[in-house]
Design an enzyme around this catalytic site. Sequence first.
Site, PDB file in Angstrom:
ATOM      1  N   PHE A 114       0.753  -1.070  -0.171  1.00 56.73           N
ATOM      2  CA  PHE A 114       0.000  -0.056   0.157  1.00 56.73           C
ATOM      3  C   PHE A 114       0.927   1.376  -0.050  1.00 56.73           C
ATOM      4  O   PHE A 114       1.846   1.351   0.858  1.00 56.73           O
ATOM      5  CB  PHE A 114      -0.851  -0.091   1.347  1.00 56.73           C
ATOM      6  CG  PHE A 114      -2.018   1.048   1.557  1.00 56.73           C
ATOM      7  CD1 PHE A 114      -2.921   0.780   0.372  1.00 56.73           C
ATOM      8  CD2 PHE A 114      -2.140   2.008   2.257  1.00 56.73           C
ATOM      9  CE1 PHE A 114      -4.174   1.876   0.532  1.00 56.73           C
ATOM     10  CE2 PHE A 114      -3.188   2.656   2.269  1.00 56.73           C
ATOM     11  CZ  PHE A 114      -4.187   2.723   1.439  1.00 56.73           C
TER      12      PHE A 114
ATOM     13  N   ASP B  24       1.505  -5.948   7.564  1.00 56.33           N
ATOM     14  CA  ASP B  24       0.361  -5.174   7.605  1.00 56.33           C
ATOM     15  C   ASP B  24      -1.040  -6.003   7.369  1.00 56.33           C
ATOM     16  O   ASP B  24      -0.892  -6.556   6.224  1.00 56.33           O
ATOM     17  CB  ASP B  24       0.424  -4.133   6.366  1.00 56.33           C
ATOM     18  CG  ASP B  24      -0.764  -3.008   6.525  1.00 56.33           C
ATOM     19  OD1 ASP B  24      -1.826  -3.460   6.963  1.00 56.33           O
ATOM     20  OD2 ASP B  24      -0.671  -1.726   6.333  1.00 56.33           O
TER      21      ASP B  24
ATOM     22  N   TYR C 208     -11.585  -0.646  10.088  1.00 57.85           N
ATOM     23  CA  TYR C 208     -12.729  -0.151   9.583  1.00 57.85           C
ATOM     24  C   TYR C 208     -13.034  -1.066   8.096  1.00 57.85           C
ATOM     25  O   TYR C 208     -14.066  -0.857   7.492  1.00 57.85           O
ATOM     26  CB  TYR C 208     -12.617   1.376   9.172  1.00 57.85           C
ATOM     27  CG  TYR C 208     -11.277   1.780   8.389  1.00 57.85           C
ATOM     28  CD1 TYR C 208     -11.281   1.473   6.974  1.00 57.85           C
ATOM     29  CD2 TYR C 208     -10.465   2.339   9.369  1.00 57.85           C
ATOM     30  CE1 TYR C 208      -9.999   2.112   6.472  1.00 57.85           C
ATOM     31  CE2 TYR C 208      -9.351   2.870   8.733  1.00 57.85           C
ATOM     32  CZ  TYR C 208      -9.022   2.690   7.326  1.00 57.85           C
ATOM     33  OH  TYR C 208      -7.996   3.279   6.552  1.00 57.85           O
ATOM     34  N   LYS C 209     -12.126  -1.961   7.790  1.00 54.71           N
ATOM     35  CA  LYS C 209     -12.380  -2.873   6.645  1.00 54.71           C
ATOM     36  C   LYS C 209     -13.313  -4.133   7.017  1.00 54.71           C
ATOM     37  O   LYS C 209     -14.516  -4.030   7.333  1.00 54.71           O
ATOM     38  CB  LYS C 209     -11.033  -3.136   6.269  1.00 54.71           C
ATOM     39  CG  LYS C 209     -10.380  -1.805   5.581  1.00 54.71           C
ATOM     40  CD  LYS C 209      -9.350  -2.085   4.884  1.00 54.71           C
ATOM     41  CE  LYS C 209      -8.592  -0.740   4.407  1.00 54.71           C
ATOM     42  NZ  LYS C 209      -7.009  -0.699   4.034  1.00 54.71           N
TER      43      LYS C 209
ATOM     44  N   ARG D  97     -12.187  -3.404  -8.109  1.00 54.18           N
ATOM     45  CA  ARG D  97     -11.902  -4.220  -6.933  1.00 54.18           C
ATOM     46  C   ARG D  97     -13.364  -4.772  -6.409  1.00 54.18           C
ATOM     47  O   ARG D  97     -14.289  -3.896  -6.046  1.00 54.18           O
ATOM     48  CB  ARG D  97     -11.241  -3.736  -5.627  1.00 54.18           C
ATOM     49  CG  ARG D  97      -9.702  -3.708  -5.732  1.00 54.18           C
ATOM     50  CD  ARG D  97      -9.237  -3.474  -4.683  1.00 54.18           C
ATOM     51  NE  ARG D  97      -9.761  -2.318  -3.727  1.00 54.18           N
ATOM     52  CZ  ARG D  97      -9.362  -1.799  -2.560  1.00 54.18           C
ATOM     53  NH1 ARG D  97      -8.326  -2.407  -2.059  1.00 54.18           N
ATOM     54  NH2 ARG D  97      -9.928  -0.937  -2.018  1.00 54.18           N
TER      55      ARG D  97
HETATM   56  C1  LIG Z   1      -6.401   0.588   4.409  1.00 56.05           C
HETATM   57  C2  LIG Z   1      -4.986   0.307   4.482  1.00 56.05           C
HETATM   58  C3  LIG Z   1      -4.335   1.184   5.459  1.00 56.05           C
HETATM   59  C4  LIG Z   1      -4.956   2.360   5.796  1.00 56.05           C
HETATM   60  O1  LIG Z   1      -4.026   3.336   6.772  1.00 56.05           O
HETATM   61  P1  LIG Z   1      -4.878   4.231   7.539  1.00 56.05           P
HETATM   62  O2  LIG Z   1      -3.638   4.802   8.336  1.00 56.05           O
HETATM   63  O3  LIG Z   1      -5.913   3.787   8.214  1.00 56.05           O
HETATM   64  O4  LIG Z   1      -5.201   5.367   6.609  1.00 56.05           O
HETATM   65  C5  LIG Z   1      -2.762   0.933   5.669  1.00 56.05           C
HETATM   66  N1  LIG Z   1      -2.231  -0.191   4.703  1.00 56.05           N
HETATM   67  C6  LIG Z   1      -2.908  -0.904   4.009  1.00 56.05           C
HETATM   68  C7  LIG Z   1      -2.138  -2.293   3.469  1.00 56.05           C
HETATM   69  C8  LIG Z   1      -4.316  -0.760   3.926  1.00 56.05           C
HETATM   70  O5  LIG Z   1      -4.977  -1.648   3.152  1.00 56.05           O
END
Ligand SMILES: *Cc1c(COP(=O)(O)O)cnc(C)c1O
Length: 427
Positions: free
Chosen positions: A129, A208, A233-234, A387
């Site tokens: 990410f 992560d 939140y996912k 997606r």
């Molecule tokens: C959604 C996501 C994030 C989100 O990071 P925030 O700090 O909450 O904005 C981070 N890493 C990955 C791999 C994600 O999918």
Amino acid sequence: MKFNSTKTSFAKQLDAQDDLSPFRDQFVIQDPTLIYLDGNSLGRLPQATPDHMKYAIEHQWGERLIRGWNDGWIKKPAEVGAKIAEIIGARPDEVIVCDTTSINLYKLALAALQARPERKTILSDALNFPSDLYILQGISDLMGEEHRLDLIPSDQTLSVPLENCRERIGDDTALVTLSHVSFKSAFMYDMEKVTHLAHQAGALTLWDLSHSAGAVPLELHDWDVDLAVGCTYKYLNGGPGAPAFLYVRRDLQDKLIPPIWGWFGAQAPFNFDLDFTPARDLTRFQISTPHMLSLLAVEPALEIILKAGINNLRQKSTQQSEYLIYLAREFLFPLGYKLGSPTDASKRGSHVTLQHPEAYRICRVLIEPQDGDIRVIPDFREPDNVRLGIAPLYTTFLDLHQAVGRMEQIVKEKEYLQYSEEYLSVT
Ligand SMILES: *Cc1c(COP(=O)(O)O)cnc(C)c1O
């Protein structure tokens, strides 16, 4: 998994046979005709959350005021962490909820590098990410000229063979930090094997779990994973911007130095000592007053996942992603769509990516259809990825069947031509 019918009645039959289908009723479904395939970006609202929050606001905050902290708020980051621990295969005292995923990644990555001062390489991959890569670039810069971020090469951008990890992890690797499930393609690493490779070379690992927590079974402790962070939140359905979690294996907790010394990481915050003494356990990685309201919103959501069982959820998600790919092969591949996810279900998380040159406009049509057409919410990821997130707690087989039907119709009838190519601010 083999499917032999593309009929709507077959999708309905799969739903009827699904033991997890009653869990859908535990979520607020305002519009039953809406097909929501973005639970991997923002999970749905659990039915129990509004009352839980009403109580938290009116009673805990409204009546109890500052006493709320001693009534139980102060223990919430660890308590909610212990529930997440159960979902990700960690010990209850190995997970805490605080800050955001990016901030937690920053804290743990920096602590790991300081624990391996003689090593200068941070290893990640190009599927990660972007926020994670930015954080790592910043850290590498901060550590000085000798440090560098190295990216393990991927295979036609979809997956990373274990062999590539083996080749890159070496004597100079301080930290291997990867997304367990890649946000674009849903490629999923063998966490246990990569962790083992890193340990053999003397490196630490930081995973992560944003796209895995609540979607795939994990055994963090048994796999000897050092460090991890992730979103709530996912797939965990904690609500927009809900606080993230971090995991530190028990034996490392008093060895790693947190890079940000805040009072909530101190051994006795309310002694107001002028010098920082870190807490002995992982609470040393807290910084500030917890975001109590958004943290409380995570609680009811986790109960649902614990009740459904992560292995059951994974089994359904796999069956659904296989079904979706089966339908895509029948109806969408002949129209120019391509699979942007691994074909092997054991190497794939809980979303399926379909690529098409008109992906952006296809998403726009799905989300904002002409009157009378079914509305489908997926998301778009650069440059050509649609997606389709499968959240087995509430996604139905019929949802997937109808979504594929729309994606077929939109391209066949070139519906996207009536939509602008200009990007909205959030895709
Ligand atoms: C959604 C996501 C994030 C989100 O990071 P925030 O700090 O909450 O904005 C981070 N890493 C990955 C791999 C994600 O999918």
